[in-house]
Design a protein around this motif. Structure first.
Motif, short mmCIF file in Angstrom:
data_model
loop_
_atom_site.label_atom_id
_atom_site.label_comp_id
_atom_site.label_asym_id
_atom_site.label_seq_id
_atom_site.Cartn_x
_atom_site.Cartn_y
_atom_site.Cartn_z
N ASP A 1 0.95 -45.74 20.18
CA ASP A 1 2.22 -46.23 20.71
C ASP A 1 2.55 -45.69 22.10
N LYS A 2 1.55 -45.13 22.80
CA LYS A 2 1.74 -44.60 24.15
C LYS A 2 0.66 -45.13 25.08
N PRO A 3 0.99 -45.33 26.37
CA PRO A 3 -0.06 -45.72 27.31
C PRO A 3 -1.07 -44.59 27.46
N ILE A 4 -2.35 -44.93 27.37
CA ILE A 4 -3.42 -43.93 27.45
C ILE A 4 -4.35 -44.27 28.61
N ILE A 5 -4.61 -43.28 29.44
CA ILE A 5 -5.55 -43.43 30.56
C ILE A 5 -6.82 -42.68 30.17
N ASN A 6 -7.92 -43.41 30.01
CA ASN A 6 -9.20 -42.77 29.72
C ASN A 6 -9.87 -42.36 31.03
N VAL A 7 -10.25 -41.10 31.11
CA VAL A 7 -10.95 -40.58 32.29
C VAL A 7 -12.27 -39.98 31.79
N PRO A 8 -13.24 -40.85 31.43
CA PRO A 8 -14.46 -40.36 30.80
C PRO A 8 -15.43 -39.70 31.76
N GLY A 9 -16.44 -39.09 31.18
CA GLY A 9 -17.43 -38.33 31.91
C GLY A 9 -17.64 -37.05 31.12
N CYS A 10 -18.77 -36.44 31.30
CA CYS A 10 -19.05 -35.23 30.53
C CYS A 10 -19.54 -34.11 31.47
N PRO A 11 -18.60 -33.55 32.29
CA PRO A 11 -17.16 -33.85 32.37
C PRO A 11 -16.88 -34.90 33.43
N PRO A 12 -15.59 -35.28 33.61
CA PRO A 12 -15.24 -36.15 34.74
C PRO A 12 -15.36 -35.37 36.05
N ILE A 13 -15.46 -36.12 37.15
CA ILE A 13 -15.47 -35.50 38.47
C ILE A 13 -14.11 -34.88 38.74
N ALA A 14 -14.09 -33.68 39.28
CA ALA A 14 -12.84 -32.96 39.49
C ALA A 14 -11.85 -33.77 40.32
N GLU A 15 -12.32 -34.38 41.41
CA GLU A 15 -11.42 -35.12 42.29
C GLU A 15 -10.91 -36.41 41.64
N VAL A 16 -11.65 -36.93 40.67
CA VAL A 16 -11.16 -38.09 39.91
C VAL A 16 -9.98 -37.64 39.05
N MET A 17 -10.08 -36.48 38.46
CA MET A 17 -9.01 -35.95 37.62
C MET A 17 -7.74 -35.71 38.44
N THR A 18 -7.90 -35.05 39.58
CA THR A 18 -6.73 -34.78 40.42
C THR A 18 -6.18 -36.07 41.03
N GLY A 19 -7.07 -37.05 41.28
CA GLY A 19 -6.63 -38.33 41.83
C GLY A 19 -5.75 -39.09 40.86
N VAL A 20 -6.09 -39.06 39.59
CA VAL A 20 -5.27 -39.73 38.57
C VAL A 20 -3.88 -39.10 38.50
N ILE A 21 -3.84 -37.77 38.53
CA ILE A 21 -2.56 -37.06 38.50
C ILE A 21 -1.72 -37.43 39.72
N THR A 22 -2.34 -37.46 40.90
CA THR A 22 -1.63 -37.79 42.14
C THR A 22 -1.06 -39.20 42.08
N TYR A 23 -1.83 -40.13 41.55
CA TYR A 23 -1.37 -41.52 41.45
C TYR A 23 -0.13 -41.60 40.55
N LEU A 24 -0.18 -40.93 39.42
CA LEU A 24 0.95 -40.95 38.49
C LEU A 24 2.21 -40.38 39.15
N LEU A 25 2.05 -39.31 39.89
CA LEU A 25 3.19 -38.68 40.55
C LEU A 25 3.76 -39.58 41.64
N THR A 26 2.87 -40.21 42.41
CA THR A 26 3.30 -41.02 43.55
C THR A 26 3.97 -42.32 43.14
N PHE A 27 3.34 -43.05 42.23
CA PHE A 27 3.80 -44.40 41.92
C PHE A 27 4.56 -44.51 40.59
N GLU A 28 4.57 -43.43 39.84
CA GLU A 28 5.32 -43.35 38.58
C GLU A 28 4.93 -44.42 37.57
N HIS A 29 3.71 -44.86 37.62
CA HIS A 29 3.18 -45.74 36.57
C HIS A 29 1.67 -45.55 36.52
#
Length: 359
Positions: A183-211
């Motif tokens: 019942d919640k929006p889920i963002i999959n960021v796969p990789g074993c592990p994911p690239i560090a800058e991909v992880m921080t990029g997703v966080i930055t996008y959420l903060l900037t655009f609020e969606h």
């Protein structure tokens, strides 16, 4: 009120110049236009930091290890200031009951306005008894923590797909996050592990655009998982020319030929490895001489040996040498010349007949 990201940076002595440079680099890494840098800067200056509860299920902590090594931006200087990282049992000082109380505090204070980041997956076997935290199952803890969250980020292939914990016969019934939290929006960021800058990029996008960003059919951000590794691989030219490594450390391997025959899954794997690379952009597996394992694709762990080549790929030159391709091109060119000559001769004959009839 929670301080903004920019206020946290200023408190740490980060200059305005460095801040704006970070915003520009972030916009570029997200594949956004140059004008997006100002949007990011405005968001960082005015919006409060996002409260984040980072949970750990069945996993090896490689996602956290990757995250703290982000170079653009540096986690120590920027990312931990961008986030109000209230709970992460690997990084936090608090422990035991004091740590668990933080989750309840954030849930009440920031209801529907915090993010749950999940590393690892919940095992459903034996009523969740394969992963116990604070005297209760991780499944229970996950459901309770996500109940009032704004969104959920599934870090790594463990949380996104189940990964090796869910490999056949999966005795613990390790399960992807999406099959427990529905019942919640889920963002999959796969990789074993994911690239560090991909992880921080997703966080930055959420903060900037609020969606949440645009996602593909597997729930992955298109900005990072929209292209095959194969498409931007620097060895792609060798693939097209039919130049392959035949065995480890042979002469073609030393010359940097394509690793397809050694099992590289780059042609069927969607990720940013070949463009963003790892360790601050220094290198990535293929550059280091090893084929892609396809670790950002669902089920990669149960698809046979990592060294079996992908089947069903039909591309010009896939099994041919450069000489064979050259001959094929020459034959094609010759056929084209012959066809052109025949058409020209036929046109001349028809023209002569018409002239004779007119006379």
């Amino acid at each position: 009120m929670t301080e903004t990201f920019y206020e946290a940076l200023r408190r740490k002595g980060i200059t305005r110049r460095s801040f704006l440079k970070f915003c520009s680099l972030t916009a570029t890494s997200l594949g956004l236009s140059a004008g997006a840098a100002s949007q990011i800067a405005k968001a960082m200056e005015t919006k409060p930091r996002i409260p984040v509860l980072w949970l750990h299920g069945l996993e090896c902590t490689c996602c956290t290890e990757s995250f703290i090594r982000s170079a653009h931006p540096l986690t120590s200087d920027v990312v931990l200031s961008m986030l109000s990282l209230d709970y992460n049992d690997t990084l936090m000082v608090a422990a035991g009951q004091r740590a668990e109380e933080i989750i309840e505090t954030v849930r009440k204070k920031y209801k529907d306005n915090y993010i749950v980041a999940v590393e690892g997956n919940p095992p459903l076997g034996e009523n969740g008894m394969f992963c116990i935290q604070g005297g209760r199952s991780f499944v229970e803890k996950l459901k309770e923590t996500c109940a009032d969250a704004k969104a959920v980020i599934a870090w790594g292939s463990c949380a996104s797909y189940g990964c090796v914990q869910a490999a056949r016969p999966n005795p613990t019934q390790a399960t992807p996050i999406k099959k427990v939290i529905r019942d919640k929006p889920i963002i999959n960021v796969p990789g074993c592990p994911p690239i560090a800058e991909v992880m921080t990029g997703v966080i930055t996008y959420l903060l900037t655009f609020e969606h949440i960003p645009s996602l593909d059919r597997q729930g992955r951000p298109r900005m990072f998982y929209g292209q095959r590794i194969h498409d931007k691989c620097y060895r792609r030219g060798h693939f097209d020319a039919g130049q392959f490594v035949e065995k480890w450390d042979d002469d073609p391997a030393r010359m940097g030929f394509c690793l397809y025959k050694m099992g590289c899954k780059g042609p069927t794997t969607y990720n940013a490895c070949s463009s963003m690379r790892w360790n601050g952009g220094v290198s990535w597996p293929v550059q280091s001489g090893h084929g892609c394992l396809g670790c950002s694709e669902d089920g990669f762990w149960d698809k046979g040996s990592f060294y079996d080549r992908v089947t069903g790929i039909h591309q010009f030159g896939i099994e041919a040498s450069a000489d064979t391709i050259g001959k094929a091109i020459a034959i094609g060119t010759g056929a084209g010349i012959a066809a052109h000559a025949a058409i020209t001769a036929l046109t001349r004959i028809r023209s002569s007949k018409k002239q004779g009839e007119t006379a």
